[in-house]
Design a protein around this motif. Structure first.
Motif, PDB file in Angstrom:
ATOM      1  N   VAL A 170       0.862  -1.186   0.000  1.00 27.27           N
ATOM      2  CA  VAL A 170       0.000   0.000   0.000  1.00 27.27           C
ATOM      3  C   VAL A 170       0.894   1.231   0.000  1.00 27.27           C
ATOM      4  O   VAL A 170       1.744   1.388   0.874  1.00 27.27           O
ATOM      5  N   ASN A 171       0.694   2.092  -0.983  1.00 20.07           N
ATOM      6  CA  ASN A 171       1.537   3.286  -1.086  1.00 20.07           C
ATOM      7  C   ASN A 171       0.764   4.587  -0.901  1.00 20.07           C
ATOM      8  O   ASN A 171       1.319   5.668  -1.082  1.00 20.07           O
ATOM      9  N   ALA A 172      -0.512   4.494  -0.521  1.00 14.24           N
ATOM     10  CA  ALA A 172      -1.289   5.715  -0.309  1.00 14.24           C
ATOM     11  C   ALA A 172      -2.488   5.437   0.584  1.00 14.24           C
ATOM     12  O   ALA A 172      -3.125   4.385   0.482  1.00 14.24           O
ATOM     13  N   HIS A 173      -2.780   6.385   1.451  1.00 14.01           N
ATOM     14  CA  HIS A 173      -4.030   6.362   2.208  1.00 14.01           C
ATOM     15  C   HIS A 173      -4.404   7.785   2.596  1.00 14.01           C
ATOM     16  O   HIS A 173      -3.584   8.708   2.515  1.00 14.01           O
ATOM     17  N   LYS A 174      -5.634   7.964   2.993  1.00 11.77           N
ATOM     18  CA  LYS A 174      -6.102   9.278   3.411  1.00 11.77           C
ATOM     19  C   LYS A 174      -5.563   9.639   4.794  1.00 11.77           C
ATOM     20  O   LYS A 174      -5.168   8.765   5.575  1.00 11.77           O
ATOM     21  N   GLY A 175      -5.574  10.944   5.082  1.00  9.69           N
ATOM     22  CA  GLY A 175      -5.247  11.406   6.412  1.00  9.69           C
ATOM     23  C   GLY A 175      -6.458  11.316   7.335  1.00  9.69           C
ATOM     24  O   GLY A 175      -7.593  11.134   6.886  1.00  9.69           O
ATOM     25  N   VAL A 176      -6.199  11.428   8.628  1.00  6.39           N
ATOM     26  CA  VAL A 176      -7.262  11.405   9.629  1.00  6.39           C
ATOM     27  C   VAL A 176      -7.086  12.633  10.526  1.00  6.39           C
ATOM     28  O   VAL A 176      -6.054  12.785  11.174  1.00  6.39           O
ATOM     29  N   LEU A 304      -0.770   9.231   3.590  1.00  2.73           N
ATOM     30  CA  LEU A 304       0.420   8.654   2.975  1.00  2.73           C
ATOM     31  C   LEU A 304       0.329   8.930   1.484  1.00  2.73           C
ATOM     32  O   LEU A 304      -0.636   8.529   0.829  1.00  2.73           O
ATOM     33  N   ALA A 305       1.312   9.626   0.976  1.00  3.11           N
ATOM     34  CA  ALA A 305       1.298  10.011  -0.431  1.00  3.11           C
ATOM     35  C   ALA A 305       2.119   9.034  -1.260  1.00  3.11           C
ATOM     36  O   ALA A 305       3.176   8.573  -0.812  1.00  3.11           O
ATOM     37  N   PRO A 306       1.670   8.700  -2.462  1.00  2.00           N
ATOM     38  CA  PRO A 306       2.482   7.856  -3.340  1.00  2.00           C
ATOM     39  C   PRO A 306       3.812   8.541  -3.638  1.00  2.00           C
ATOM     40  O   PRO A 306       3.866   9.763  -3.817  1.00  2.00           O
ATOM     41  N   GLY A 334       1.981   5.789   8.741  1.00  2.00           N
ATOM     42  CA  GLY A 334       2.885   5.899   7.599  1.00  2.00           C
ATOM     43  C   GLY A 334       3.183   7.321   7.189  1.00  2.00           C
ATOM     44  O   GLY A 334       4.333   7.677   6.891  1.00  2.00           O
ATOM     45  N   GLY A 335       2.151   8.160   7.155  1.00  3.45           N
ATOM     46  CA  GLY A 335       2.356   9.546   6.767  1.00  3.45           C
ATOM     47  C   GLY A 335       3.236  10.301   7.736  1.00  3.45           C
ATOM     48  O   GLY A 335       3.907  11.276   7.355  1.00  3.45           O
ATOM     49  N   GLN A 336       3.273   9.856   8.995  1.00  5.40           N
ATOM     50  CA  GLN A 336       4.116  10.518   9.985  1.00  5.40           C
ATOM     51  C   GLN A 336       5.597  10.216   9.749  1.00  5.40           C
ATOM     52  O   GLN A 336       6.450  11.081   9.963  1.00  5.40           O
ATOM     53  N   PHE A 337       5.909   8.999   9.304  1.00  4.60           N
ATOM     54  CA  PHE A 337       7.279   8.705   8.893  1.00  4.60           C
ATOM     55  C   PHE A 337       7.640   9.516   7.651  1.00  4.60           C
ATOM     56  O   PHE A 337       8.740  10.077   7.548  1.00  4.60           O
ATOM     57  N   GLN A 338       6.711   9.590   6.738  1.00  6.55           N
ATOM     58  CA  GLN A 338       6.947  10.306   5.486  1.00  6.55           C
ATOM     59  C   GLN A 338       7.204  11.795   5.742  1.00  6.55           C
ATOM     60  O   GLN A 338       8.010  12.422   5.051  1.00  6.55           O
ATOM     61  N   GLU A 339       6.560  12.347   6.747  1.00  5.42           N
ATOM     62  CA  GLU A 339       6.713  13.765   7.074  1.00  5.42           C
ATOM     63  C   GLU A 339       8.147  14.144   7.423  1.00  5.42           C
ATOM     64  O   GLU A 339       8.563  15.280   7.196  1.00  5.42           O
TER      65      GLU A 339
END
Length: 384
Positions: A170-176, A304-306, A334-339
């Motif tokens: 999975v390489n993308a999901h919405k934020g919460v 999480l952005a592609p 995941g998006g927090q690591f990406q940040e």
């Protein structure tokens, strides 16, 4: 090795780490287990030290590490009709039953079961175990740990967040994003509305404004994105206010959430909302100087952005043979690591369809797939 993995799953599930409880018993167990291999753990506590994140480096402390990330908390079991003790794993008909087996203690347990293999492998680049607290209440704990990882360790190559994806990449999901807005008005007898300021009626205007934001994004949907629904959503889920039908209400609060697409900016929504709040606040204060509208952030986890040719996705392609990523509707850390600049994908055993419900289960075949995958991660990190 599958038997050992199941034993570790059973052990982690035996700790009742419902999000309203401490996770320290589980974290201390992991620390002591790793210490038996000479591996040092780092704690990152919450403010009152009732909960902690843990990260540990296995192998040389050099650049190029792969983070294996999982949250230790689980949702409560109260009020659910379980057929067995939720905190004692039951194996039946090729499935493991227990709270957290799918979401998501199995991934971390499987990684822990493979620590002896990691130690034997003479890793050239490290594997970093990262266990967080309070994911289930808004991904609250992980950011503190992620900042310490970024500050203390040489730059990792990738993070793999082991939420249940049936081992699909999975390489993308919405934020919460969850907010609480409180409106303070001025009480008066309802026969003399002009002497008061209604918090309830003001809140209603704000709720309608948020519905307008939802419609704004509906009109700008992305049908080919893979998301369902294929647009950023804005939703008011709870509202409470007022004292009696014949009293102009002094206070009203409502909770609202935004599930933002990776390419939409949450700040666009909050800034438009705050601009409208300022307009209403100015109007309210013409009649009541103490009137106010205050919004607080309850939870915020970015999407999480592609990543085009991202290191994490390239790694997963190499190890799994999967050529394309997929998207999921739920949020992760995941998006927090990406940040902080760490390339990230989500990939773990089990199905999200089993999460948060009675008789949560994971297929043993999923455990086997995860063992095979993480063994490949070990081999990859052992190569020069």
């Amino acid at each position: 090795m599958t038997k050992t993995a199941i034993e570790f799953i059973s052990k982690l599930v035996s700790f009742d780490t419902s999000s309203y409880k401490s996770n320290l018993d589980l974290i201390d167990y992991v620390r002591d287990y790793l210490a038996g291999f000479g591996i040092e753990s780092t704690y990152v506590y919450n403010e009152d030290k009732t909960k902690a994140n843990l990260f540990a480096v296995i192998g040389p402390n050099v650049e190029g590490g792969i983070i294996l990330s999982g949250h230790t908390d689980c949702v409560p079991v109260e009020g659910q009709p379980w057929d067995s003790d939720p905190f004692s794993v039951v194996e039946k008909d090729g499935r493991l039953y227990g709270r957290g087996v799918a979401d998501m203690k199995s991934f971390s347990a499987i990684a822990l079961s493979l620590v002896p293999e990691m130690v034997k492998a003479d890793l050239k680049r490290p594997i970093i175990l990262a266990l967080s607290y309070d994911e289930e209440v808004g991904c609250i704990g992980a950011p503190f740990m992620i900042r310490e990882i970024a500050k203390q360790l040489p730059k990792p190559t990738a993070a793999i967040v082991g939420e249940p994806t049936l081992m699909k990449m999975v390489n993308a999901h919405k934020g919460v994003n969850v907010y609480k807005t409180t409106v303070i008005g001025q009480e008066a007898h309802s026969s003399k509305l002009h002497l008061g300021v209604s918090a309830v009626m003001t809140a209603a205007k704000l709720v309608c404004f948020l519905e307008g934001q939802l419609n704004y994004y509906k009109e700008r949907s992305f049908p080919d994105s893979g998301f369902e629904p294929p647009y950023t959503t804005v939703h008011v889920g709870m509202i409470e206010g007022g004292t009696a039908p014949n009293i102009v209400s002094r206070e009203c609060s409502f909770y609202w959430d935004v599930r933002d697409m990776p390419w939409d900016k949450i700040s666009d929504i909050t800034e438009r909302f705050e601009t409208y709040c300022a307009e209403l606040r100015d109007e309210m204060r013409k009649s009541a100087s103490g009137a106010d509208i205050v919004t607080e952030v309850i939870a915020a986890a970015p999407p999480l952005a592609p990543e085009d040719e991202g290191a994490a996705e390239m790694l997963l392609r190499h190890l799994t043979g999967q050529n394309t990523g997929s998207v999921v509707p739920y949020g992760t850390e995941g998006g927090q690591f990406q940040e902080v600049g760490i390339s990230t994908v989500v990939c773990g055993p089990g199905s999200i369809d089993q999460a948060h419900k009675a008789n949560e289960f994971i297929e043993v075949s999923e455990v086997e797939k995860a063992v095979s995958f993480l063994t490949k991660v070990i081999d990859y990190q052992a190569k020069s």
